[in-house]
Structures are given as C-alpha cells and as structure tokens.
Design a protein around this motif. Structure first.
Motif, short mmCIF file in Angstrom:
data_model
loop_
_atom_site.label_atom_id
_atom_site.label_comp_id
_atom_site.label_asym_id
_atom_site.label_seq_id
_atom_site.Cartn_x
_atom_site.Cartn_y
_atom_site.Cartn_z
N MET A 50 86.35 50.87 48.05
CA MET A 50 86.34 50.26 49.38
C MET A 50 85.23 49.22 49.48
N ARG A 51 84.09 49.51 48.88
CA ARG A 51 82.99 48.53 48.88
C ARG A 51 83.42 47.26 48.15
N THR A 52 84.10 47.41 47.02
CA THR A 52 84.55 46.24 46.26
C THR A 52 85.54 45.40 47.07
N ASP A 53 86.49 46.06 47.75
CA ASP A 53 87.45 45.33 48.58
C ASP A 53 86.75 44.61 49.72
N PHE A 54 85.78 45.28 50.34
CA PHE A 54 85.05 44.68 51.45
C PHE A 54 84.31 43.43 50.99
N GLN A 55 83.62 43.52 49.86
CA GLN A 55 82.89 42.36 49.35
C GLN A 55 83.84 41.23 48.95
N LYS A 56 84.95 41.58 48.31
CA LYS A 56 85.89 40.55 47.84
C LYS A 56 86.48 39.78 49.01
N SER A 81 57.82 40.05 63.52
CA SER A 81 58.48 38.74 63.54
C SER A 81 59.94 38.82 63.10
N VAL A 82 60.30 39.89 62.39
CA VAL A 82 61.68 40.05 61.94
C VAL A 82 62.48 40.65 63.09
N LYS A 83 63.32 39.83 63.72
CA LYS A 83 64.08 40.30 64.89
C LYS A 83 65.39 40.95 64.50
N ASN A 84 65.95 40.55 63.38
CA ASN A 84 67.26 41.07 62.96
C ASN A 84 67.14 41.71 61.57
N PRO A 85 66.69 42.94 61.50
CA PRO A 85 66.57 43.60 60.20
C PRO A 85 67.93 43.77 59.53
N THR A 86 67.89 44.00 58.24
CA THR A 86 69.11 44.15 57.44
C THR A 86 69.86 45.42 57.83
N ILE A 87 71.21 45.31 57.81
CA ILE A 87 72.07 46.47 58.06
C ILE A 87 72.51 47.04 56.72
N ILE A 88 72.40 48.35 56.57
CA ILE A 88 72.85 49.05 55.36
C ILE A 88 74.16 49.75 55.70
N LEU A 89 75.21 49.38 54.95
CA LEU A 89 76.54 49.96 55.14
C LEU A 89 76.90 50.73 53.87
N GLU A 90 77.14 52.03 54.03
CA GLU A 90 77.47 52.88 52.89
C GLU A 90 78.92 53.37 53.03
N PHE A 91 79.74 53.00 52.04
CA PHE A 91 81.14 53.43 52.02
C PHE A 91 81.27 54.78 51.32
N ARG A 92 82.39 55.41 51.56
CA ARG A 92 82.63 56.69 50.90
C ARG A 92 83.12 56.52 49.46
N SER A 93 83.57 55.31 49.13
CA SER A 93 84.03 55.06 47.77
C SER A 93 83.59 53.67 47.35
N SER A 134 74.68 55.47 44.97
CA SER A 134 74.62 54.87 46.30
C SER A 134 74.71 53.35 46.22
N ARG A 135 74.07 52.77 45.20
CA ARG A 135 74.14 51.32 45.06
C ARG A 135 75.57 50.85 44.79
N LYS A 136 76.35 51.71 44.16
CA LYS A 136 77.73 51.35 43.88
C LYS A 136 78.59 51.34 45.13
N SER A 137 78.16 52.06 46.17
CA SER A 137 78.97 52.15 47.39
C SER A 137 78.24 51.64 48.62
N THR A 138 77.18 50.86 48.42
CA THR A 138 76.37 50.38 49.54
C THR A 138 76.39 48.86 49.60
N VAL A 139 76.40 48.34 50.82
CA VAL A 139 76.40 46.90 51.05
C VAL A 139 75.29 46.57 52.04
N GLU A 140 74.58 45.47 51.78
CA GLU A 140 73.56 44.98 52.70
C GLU A 140 74.13 43.80 53.49
#
Length: 238
Positions: free
Chosen positions: A199-205, A184-196, A131-137
């Motif tokens: 795709m995560r690598t391209d998104f980050q790059k 106090s945290v108004k904007n919590p982190t969004i977890i985005l999980e790709f299927r591959s 999951s860590r390999k295909s997840t972005v925060e």
C-alpha cells in the motif's frame, strides 16, 4: 690464770694398757649486768631500722598490690576489647561474604540484562527496518488549529481519492505529526504508517504521478501565455 689443771675422770674403767683420760673444765667469764650507752644506742637504732624497714616493706607491698590490681583490671579490659574486636571481625567477614554474593548476583543480572538489551536492540532495528518499508513522510502540510489524529486521517483519505487510490482507515496503522523542536517550524512533518509495504508503494507511485501530471499541466499553462509564446519563438529563431 682462771684455767684449772687437767684432772682424770672418775668412774671410767681403765685398761691397764690404755693411757689415762683427762677432762678439761673451762671457766666462763662472768657477765657484766650493767649496759653501756653504746649498746643502748645500738639497740634503739636497730629498733628504728626494723620499724622503718617494716613500714617500707608494708608500703611497697601495698603499692605492688595496688599496681597488680590495676594491671589485672587492664588485662581484663584488653581481653574484653580483644573479644569485641574478634566479634567485629567475624561480623565484618560475614557482611563481606554477603556483599560478595550480592555483587556476584548483580554482575550475573547485569550480564543477563546486557544480553536482553542486545536482543531488544536487534528487535528494534528489525522493527525500524520494517517500519521504514511501510512508512511515508509528508512535509509542508498546513497545520490546523487544535489538529487531531482524525483530522490527519481524513486529510490522507481525501488525498488518496485525488490520486485514485482506494485507501481506508483499515489500511492505515498510525498517523501523527512529529513534535517540533523549534518554534519557528509551523508545519512539522506528518508520519503516515501503512499496514503493508504494498500500500505504501502504491501511495508513493500514484502521488508521484499526480505531482508529475500537475507539473506538466503547469508548464503547459505557462506556455499558453502570449508573452511566454513570444519568448519561446524568439528562443527558437535565434
């Protein structure tokens, strides 16, 4: 003297050579029919003693019979109690054996559960690694009122368009915001999980390229301001 002389017996054949045979006749003293007072008292005492002894023996026998009956009853009660105790011991032994079997079964089941838990932990660790390999925060993204998963999905697709990434719903496995533990945290982190992971690598790059390009443009626009150019010239001439 009341004794009579010895006389030879009659009709007894005698041998010429044997001595004569004599028979002694003893006269008895005549009994006195009158009873003395001492004898009467003795008779009364004897009868009283007989009666007392009889009463004493009767009482003793009665008491012994009663005590014997009580002892017999107590013995029967003790035997009954012993029988009940033996039955209770047998029942407890049966329950103890049943409990031992249940404990053995529970221990065996606990061992199996521990092994299964260990397998699940390994699988979870593998899933987390994958999951860590295909997840972005994604952090610091403003939160909309009554925000839904569709809102987050549309926001990510627009972001992909801005970074020139061909991204559709088919490429996203899941997206959600973490629950904030602090108000106090108004904007919590969004977890985005790709299927591959590709795709995560391209998104980050492409996201990094956009951030870098935006940063360079900001620096250039800052340098184009007149007082910033003067400050830069002063720094270069000094």
């Amino acid at each position: 003297s009341d004794s009579q002389p010895l006389l030879p017996t009659k009709n007894i054949p005698e041998d010429e050579n044997s001595p004569p045979t004599f028979v002694f006749h003893r006269s008895k003293r005549p009994r006195d029919d009158k009873t003395s007072p001492l004898t009467t008292q003795f008779q009364v005492f004897k009868e009283e003693m007989k009666a007392e002894m009889k009463d004493l023996l009767t009482t003793l026998i009665t008491n012994q019979t009663k005590e014997l009956a009580e002892i017999t009853s107590n013995i029967k009660d003790i035997q009954k109690s012993n029988s009940n105790i033996e039955q209770s011991i047998e029942l407890l032994s049966a329950h103890d054996e049943e409990f031992r079997q249940k404990i053995d079964l529970l221990e065996s089941q606990a061992k199996t559960d521990r092994e299964y838990i260990s397998i699940l932990e390994d699988k979870i660790e593998d899933l987390q690694r994958t999951s860590r390999k295909s997840t972005v925060e994604i952090k610091n993204v403003p939160r909309k009122p009554q925000e839904t998963r569709t809102d987050l999905l549309n926001m990510i697709i627009k972001l992909a368009e801005n970074i020139n990434l061909d991204l559709g719903e088919r490429d996203i496995c899941d997206i959600f915001r973490l629950k904030s533990k602090q108000d106090s945290v108004k904007n919590p982190t969004i977890i985005l999980e790709f299927r591959s992971s590709l795709m995560r690598t391209d998104f980050q790059k492409k996201s990094r390229n956009l951030i870098l390009k935006t940063s360079l443009n900001y620096k250039r626009s800052t340098l184009d301001i007149p007082h910033m150019r003067t400050a830069q010239s002063s720094c270069l001439n000094s």
